[in-house]
Design an enzyme around this catalytic site. Structure first.
Site, PDB file in Angstrom:
ATOM      1  N   ASP A   7       0.856  -1.197   0.000  1.00 18.29           N
ATOM      2  CA  ASP A   7       0.000   0.000   0.000  1.00 18.29           C
ATOM      3  C   ASP A   7       0.888   1.241   0.000  1.00 18.29           C
ATOM      4  OD1 ASP A   7      -2.687   1.204   0.074  1.00 18.29           O
ATOM      5  OD2 ASP A   7      -2.051   2.011   1.985  1.00 18.29           O
ATOM      6  N   TYR A  39      -0.501   8.637  -2.819  1.00 19.40           N
ATOM      7  CA  TYR A  39      -0.342   8.389  -4.252  1.00 19.40           C
ATOM      8  C   TYR A  39      -1.454   9.073  -5.058  1.00 19.40           C
ATOM      9  CZ  TYR A  39       3.059   4.490  -3.859  1.00 19.40           C
ATOM     10  OH  TYR A  39       4.160   3.706  -3.658  1.00 19.40           O
ATOM     11  N   GLY A  40      -2.572   9.327  -4.386  1.00 18.33           N
ATOM     12  CA  GLY A  40      -3.790   9.739  -5.087  1.00 18.33           C
ATOM     13  C   GLY A  40      -3.701  11.069  -5.794  1.00 18.33           C
ATOM     14  N   ASN A  71      -6.119   1.004  -4.038  1.00 19.05           N
ATOM     15  CA  ASN A  71      -6.939   1.199  -5.249  1.00 19.05           C
ATOM     16  C   ASN A  71      -6.232   2.084  -6.255  1.00 19.05           C
ATOM     17  OD1 ASN A  71      -9.913   0.181  -4.686  1.00 19.05           O
ATOM     18  ND2 ASN A  71      -8.988   0.880  -2.798  1.00 19.05           N
ATOM     19  N   THR A  72      -5.511   3.075  -5.728  1.00 11.71           N
ATOM     20  CA  THR A  72      -4.857   4.019  -6.633  1.00 11.71           C
ATOM     21  C   THR A  72      -3.829   3.282  -7.485  1.00 11.71           C
ATOM     22  OG1 THR A  72      -5.211   5.704  -4.955  1.00 11.71           O
ATOM     23  CG2 THR A  72      -3.644   6.231  -6.701  1.00 11.71           C
ATOM     24  N   CYS A 194     -11.043   3.238  -1.633  1.00 10.94           N
ATOM     25  CA  CYS A 194      -9.688   3.545  -1.170  1.00 10.94           C
ATOM     26  C   CYS A 194      -9.515   2.812   0.147  1.00 10.94           C
ATOM     27  CB  CYS A 194      -9.512   5.049  -0.967  1.00 10.94           C
ATOM     28  SG  CYS A 194      -7.981   5.477  -0.108  1.00 10.94           S
ATOM     29  N   HIS A 196      -7.876   3.369   2.675  1.00 15.00           N
ATOM     30  CA  HIS A 196      -7.856   4.174   3.903  1.00 15.00           C
ATOM     31  C   HIS A 196      -9.273   4.418   4.441  1.00 15.00           C
ATOM     32  CE1 HIS A 196      -3.764   5.081   2.613  1.00 15.00           C
ATOM     33  NE2 HIS A 196      -3.550   5.735   3.739  1.00 15.00           N
TER      34      HIS A 196
HETATM   35  N1  DGL Z   1      -4.967   3.769   0.080  1.00 12.44           N
HETATM   36  C1  DGL Z   1      -4.733   3.933  -1.288  1.00 12.44           C
HETATM   37  C2  DGL Z   1      -5.958   3.614  -2.107  1.00 12.44           C
HETATM   38  O1  DGL Z   1      -6.573   2.644  -1.843  1.00 12.44           O
HETATM   39  C3  DGL Z   1      -4.074   5.162  -1.770  1.00 12.44           C
HETATM   40  C4  DGL Z   1      -4.199   6.376  -1.006  1.00 12.44           C
HETATM   41  C5  DGL Z   1      -3.189   7.374  -1.458  1.00 12.44           C
HETATM   42  O2  DGL Z   1      -1.995   7.107  -1.265  1.00 12.44           O
HETATM   43  O3  DGL Z   1      -3.580   8.419  -2.003  1.00 12.44           O
HETATM   44  O4  DGL Z   1      -6.325   4.281  -3.025  1.00 12.44           O
END
Ligand code: DGL
Length: 270
Positions: A7, A39-40, A71-72, A194, A196
């Site tokens: 992640d 990452y988003g 997910n990103t 996501c 989070h």
């Molecule tokens: N937790 C990640 C997701 O599922 C990415 C969150 C991020 O780093 O912006 O998208």
């Protein structure tokens, strides 16, 4: 050898936790790229390069099977990784498909043509990069017809969760749900797209109302992993201990992780 869980930060712990409960005898190695989260808000090349680096680190730990619990990364990088980068004998699986299969009432590997499903109005909450990729809509279109998806990019929410700022995170969830409802007043289902966001699942549910089914991924991914390992037991491997690696500051990441999961988690430097 363990099963790798990747992640961008802490969010994938929701997936790790569900997988560890579902498969208590399987050792996991978790990699959180906290130094580069979120990452988003990054572009697709950046997400691809960071994700490949993290997955390679998990391969070094002997994890031939890696779950992208992000997910990103699944939306912006997985397809490119599968088409051009993953070597023979290694597997990288994403988190989108199990959720879409649940939403469309499909069993794993059901490749029949898209058909009408019960839900018609779906709200998707995800990071700006996931929303921009339209990967959710693409995967859904392979399986269902006539589903209206309204996507809400939840800017700022991952940072607030990573920082442990619950008050800000709650305010952001409420305002993102309000923004979504202005465009889709009556969603039947909401996808927390996501990893989070399950940390804020109750707040999403309250803001959406009790009649909206909120889908969150952790248990769906855990079920799908259990099914995968039954069919591919060679990826389970020996070993007992799980391990947690971070590119961020191990002390602060361990403390936030312990606070989120409500049991002690110790991260080591990646
Ligand atoms: N937790 C990640 C997701 O599922 C990415 C969150 C991020 O780093 O912006 O998208």
């Amino acid at each position: 050898m363990a099963v790798g869980v990747f992640d961008s930060g802490l969010g994938g712990l929701t997936v790790y936790d569900a997988c560890a409960r579902r498969l208590p005898d399987v050792p996991f190695c978790y990699f959180g790229d906290n130094a580069h989260a979120p990452y988003g808000v990054r572009d697709a090349d950046d997400i691809f390069n960071l994700t490949c680096a993290g997955v390679e680190r998990l391969w070094d730990e002997g994890c031939d099977l890696v779950i992208l619990a992000c997910n990103t990364a699944s939306a912006a990088a997985l397809r490119r990784m599968q088409e051009s980068w993953i070597p023979e004998g290694k597997r990288v699986l994403g988190v989108f498909v199990p959720m879409i299969e649940a939403l469309t009432e499909r069993k794993w590997g059901d490749n029949s043509p898209p058909r009408e499903v019960a839900v018609k109005h779906v709200a998707l909450f995800a990071t700006p990069a996931t929303v921009a990729s339209r990967a959710f809509q693409r995967e859904l279109a392979f399986r269902a017809i006539g589903v209206d998806v309204e996507a809400q990019p939840c800017g700022g929410l991952v940072d607030a969760i990573e920082d442990g700022d619950e008050i800000l995170a709650e305010a952001l969830v409420k305002s993102h749900v309000e923004a979504l409802k202005r465009r889709m007043p009556r969603p039947e289902a909401a996808i927390l797209g996501c990893t989070h966001y399950p940390f804020m699942q109750n707040i999403f549910q309250q803001a959406l109302g009790a009649d909206v089914s909120v889908y969150s991924q952790a248990n769906l991914v855990a079920e799908s992993l259990a099914d995968y390992l039954t069919r591919h037991p060679e990826f389970e491997g020996p070993g007992r201990e799980s391990k947690f690696l971070t590119t961020g500051d191990p002390a602060s990441v361990s403390s936030h992780a312990t606070q989120f999961l409500r049991h002690s988690i110790r991260f080591d430097p990646a």
